[in-house]
Design a protein around this motif. Structure first.
Motif, mmCIF file in Angstrom:
data_model
loop_
_atom_site.group_PDB
_atom_site.id
_atom_site.type_symbol
_atom_site.label_atom_id
_atom_site.label_comp_id
_atom_site.label_asym_id
_atom_site.label_seq_id
_atom_site.Cartn_x
_atom_site.Cartn_y
_atom_site.Cartn_z
ATOM 1 N N THR A 294 2.913 0.425 4.206
ATOM 2 C CA THR A 294 2.983 -0.278 2.930
ATOM 3 C C THR A 294 2.584 -1.735 3.080
ATOM 4 O O THR A 294 1.821 -2.273 2.270
ATOM 5 C CB THR A 294 4.412 -0.172 2.360
ATOM 6 N N LEU A 295 3.104 -2.387 4.122
ATOM 7 C CA LEU A 295 2.786 -3.798 4.330
ATOM 8 C C LEU A 295 1.309 -3.991 4.656
ATOM 9 O O LEU A 295 0.671 -4.931 4.161
ATOM 10 C CB LEU A 295 3.662 -4.356 5.450
ATOM 11 N N ASP A 296 0.736 -3.105 5.454
ATOM 12 C CA ASP A 296 -0.694 -3.193 5.767
ATOM 13 C C ASP A 296 -1.530 -2.989 4.508
ATOM 14 O O ASP A 296 -2.537 -3.688 4.301
ATOM 15 C CB ASP A 296 -1.070 -2.159 6.823
ATOM 16 N N GLY A 301 -5.068 -5.290 0.396
ATOM 17 C CA GLY A 301 -5.424 -5.316 -1.009
ATOM 18 C C GLY A 301 -5.417 -3.971 -1.695
ATOM 19 O O GLY A 301 -5.673 -3.891 -2.908
ATOM 20 N N SER A 302 -5.105 -2.900 -0.976
ATOM 21 C CA SER A 302 -5.051 -1.590 -1.614
ATOM 22 C C SER A 302 -3.783 -1.411 -2.445
ATOM 23 O O SER A 302 -3.713 -0.535 -3.309
ATOM 24 C CB SER A 302 -5.139 -0.484 -0.558
ATOM 25 N N ILE A 303 -2.763 -2.234 -2.214
ATOM 26 C CA ILE A 303 -1.531 -2.236 -3.002
ATOM 27 C C ILE A 303 -1.416 -3.593 -3.675
ATOM 28 O O ILE A 303 -1.433 -4.631 -3.003
ATOM 29 C CB ILE A 303 -0.300 -1.961 -2.126
ATOM 30 N N ARG A 304 -1.301 -3.594 -4.995
ATOM 31 C CA ARG A 304 -1.271 -4.859 -5.735
ATOM 32 C C ARG A 304 0.131 -5.452 -5.809
ATOM 33 O O ARG A 304 0.314 -6.660 -5.681
ATOM 34 C CB ARG A 304 -1.821 -4.642 -7.150
ATOM 35 N N LEU A 305 1.128 -4.609 -6.060
ATOM 36 C CA LEU A 305 2.505 -5.073 -6.259
ATOM 37 C C LEU A 305 3.395 -4.515 -5.167
ATOM 38 O O LEU A 305 3.477 -3.301 -4.991
ATOM 39 C CB LEU A 305 3.020 -4.638 -7.631
ATOM 40 N N LEU A 306 4.057 -5.392 -4.434
ATOM 41 C CA LEU A 306 4.995 -4.995 -3.389
ATOM 42 C C LEU A 306 6.407 -5.221 -3.915
ATOM 43 O O LEU A 306 6.802 -6.363 -4.171
ATOM 44 C CB LEU A 306 4.764 -5.819 -2.119
ATOM 45 N N ILE A 307 7.155 -4.141 -4.110
ATOM 46 C CA ILE A 307 8.529 -4.236 -4.611
ATOM 47 C C ILE A 307 9.447 -4.259 -3.388
ATOM 48 O O ILE A 307 9.480 -3.298 -2.618
ATOM 49 C CB ILE A 307 8.881 -3.045 -5.522
ATOM 50 N N ALA A 308 10.181 -5.340 -3.207
ATOM 51 C CA ALA A 308 10.856 -5.559 -1.929
ATOM 52 C C ALA A 308 12.294 -6.012 -2.118
ATOM 53 O O ALA A 308 12.657 -6.622 -3.132
ATOM 54 C CB ALA A 308 10.099 -6.605 -1.109
#
Length: 520
Positions: A294-296, A301-308
């Protein structure tokens, strides 16, 4: 202006820094690198995103370039609070030490012990670890810390929040007192100051910014929102979040959304995905391989929003994060500084939004007191949610008020209900009996006179039977019959064949007098 070439670093390290695209050190780097190269203990205090990682990696590589590692005895140790931060520090060593022959090992959870033991057995110059996994290897007899020359504690205040301070104190006691210690933190709590006074020897203190301050390049906003109803707070907050993201448009190239609880991380990620937004969760309960992927993906840029959760709040270096959204106001005011510090890094501009509901106003006041700045308010576009659609628009929303949840708990049947349950099987017969004359309306107790006592009963039993008949003809109370069962009782408080004592079935010997019993 100071340049890296003025800091007396190893030429091979300078070459790697130039290839990474850096020319001018940040204030914390310019202040910490010279005393670190001189062998002094360093206490570095700087807000997140100012380049603290390079402040200790560059002098460490320069000093460790001379010497050789021995099996199971690392020459240096870097302690990090989270797996992600430890992996990031390892990447920095790979970047700056690519022209220097140094070995390293990364000791974090979620990875096989066997692979890590093999690296330690070969001998490593740099050991990067989380406190728990490091002590696991030590207690298994796979590691010795008596050869540590340089020890680094990164994000010390996060160590305090996660309860690692006892482990840190134990690790310090396992290392030689002649070591050089580099201690870095964004804030200085009293407990952190006690540790530095205990384990650091005349440290060089470098404080490049006032404690617990946010970068001036971050545009901070607060969205005050009052839910229409308490059970709709979650779904309506998610509406506010979606509208904030959509209102930023193309300016929001990527963002980190912070939640206080892990369960909310999963719910918010699922909700954003449902509405067509590219989102992925990351928190401590996920498998390490999934967290890494997920972090990579977020960095690439393949993941726009990181819910953390706050596991990603400290130390993660993703330089191009454009926005930070605080879905919840953090419980500890210091966490706010670390959260919004994920944007506006390395001199870039960033934006941070915090959603504030009435129950979070006290925590938000603590944030403003800490940063000594009033955060501008923004009017929420979600005035109040409609009755049913707003609650139903989210797949994770609570049920509407008109749709009360149905009880699924079954009640254990009482004895009086067993006859009613058995009557269901004879419904046609009951319907036929209902059409008969009103004989059924008469109480069962009055349909059948009490039976007379048998002629062979002694005369002494007659008074008792007469009393029993009087009691059976008396009006019945609504109190339950504790002496025996009620036969055919279908409600209404009346009982048929009400038995008092032993009724007609009383044995003859009970009616005998004492003398007659004795004579017999």
């Amino acid at each position: 202006m100071t340049k890296f070439s003025d800091l007396d670093l190893n030429p091979k390290v300078l070459k790697a820094v130039e290839e990474a695209g850096y020319e001018t050190p940040t204030p914390i780097q310019a202040g910490a690198i010279p005393p670190a190269l001189a062998g002094k203990d360093v206490l570095g205090i700087a807000q997140t995103g100012t380049g603290k990682t390079a402040s200790f990696t560059l002098p460490m590589i320069t000093k460790l370039a001379r010497g050789r590692a021995r099996a199971r005895m690392p020459r240096s140790l870097v302690l990090c609070p989270t797996r992600e931060l430890a992996a990031q520090v390892a990447e920095n060593f790979d970047t700056y030490a690519k022209h220097v022959k140094l070995t390293k090992a990364l000791l974090i959870g979620g990875v096989s012990f066997k692979e890590q033991d093999q690296l330690i057995d070969k001998g490593v110059d740099v050991l990067i670890a989380t406190p728990g996994r490091l002590l696991d290897h030590f207690e298994r007899g796979k590691l010795l810390l008596t050869g540590i020359e340089i020890m680094v504690v990164d994000e010390a205040d996060r160590m305090l929040d996660m309860g690692f301070i006892p482990d840190i104190e134990r690790i310090f006691s396992l290392t030689p007192f002649t070591r050089q210690t580099l201690f870095f933190s964004a804030t200085m709590a009293s407990e952190i100051e006690r540790i530095t006074n205990t384990f650091l020897s005349a440290p060089e203190r470098i404080e490049v910014a006032r404690q617990a301050t946010a970068s001036e390049t971050i545009d901070q906003k607060a969205v005050f929102f009052k839910p229409s109803r308490r059970d709709r707070e979650g779904s309506e907050k998610r509406r506010v979040l979606r509208e904030l993201i959509e209102s930023e448009g193309d300016a929001c190239t990527n963002a980190i959304v912070f939640c206080n609880r892990k369960v909310d991380v999963d719910i918010v990620a699922k909700s954003l995905k449902k509405y067509g937004l590219d989102a992925a969760p990351i928190h401590g309960d996920l498998d390490q391989s999934q967290r890494t992927r997920t972090l990579d993906g977020f960095r690439e840029g393949s993941i726009r929003l990181l819910i953390a959760s706050d596991v990603a709040a400290r130390g993660l270096d993703v330089p191009s994060v454009s926005h930070v959204f605080n879905f919840d106001v953090p419980s500890h005011a210091e966490d706010y500084v670390h959260r919004i510090g994920r944007t506006g890094r390395a001199g870039r501009d960033g934006r941070a939004f915090t959603i504030v509901v009435p129950k979070d106003e006290k925590n938000f006041e603590d944030v403003e007191k800490l940063i000594q700045k009033e955060i501008p308010r923004v009017e929420s576009t979600v005035k109040s949610a409609p009755a049913a659609p707003a609650a139903a628009e989210d797949d994770t929303a609570a049920p509407a008020a008109s749709e009360k949840p149905k009880r699924t708990r079954t009640r254990r049947p009482r004895k009086a209900d067993k006859a009613a349950v058995s009557d269901k099987t004879t419904a046609p017969e009951k319907a036929a009996e209902a059409e008969k004359p009103a004989a059924a309306d008469v109480a069962p107790a009055t349909q059948e006179p009490a039976k007379e006592a048998p002629e062979s009963a002694p005369e002494q039993a007659q008074p008792q039977q007469a009393a029993a008949e009087q009691r059976s003809e008396a009006p019945q109370s609504n109190k339950p019959n504790r002496g025996g069962r009620s036969r055919g009782n279908s409600g209404g408080g009346k009982r048929d064949n009400n038995v008092v004592g032993m009724g007609d079935h009383m044995p003859e010997f009970i009616a005998l007098s004492f003398e007659e019993r004795r004579a017999s």
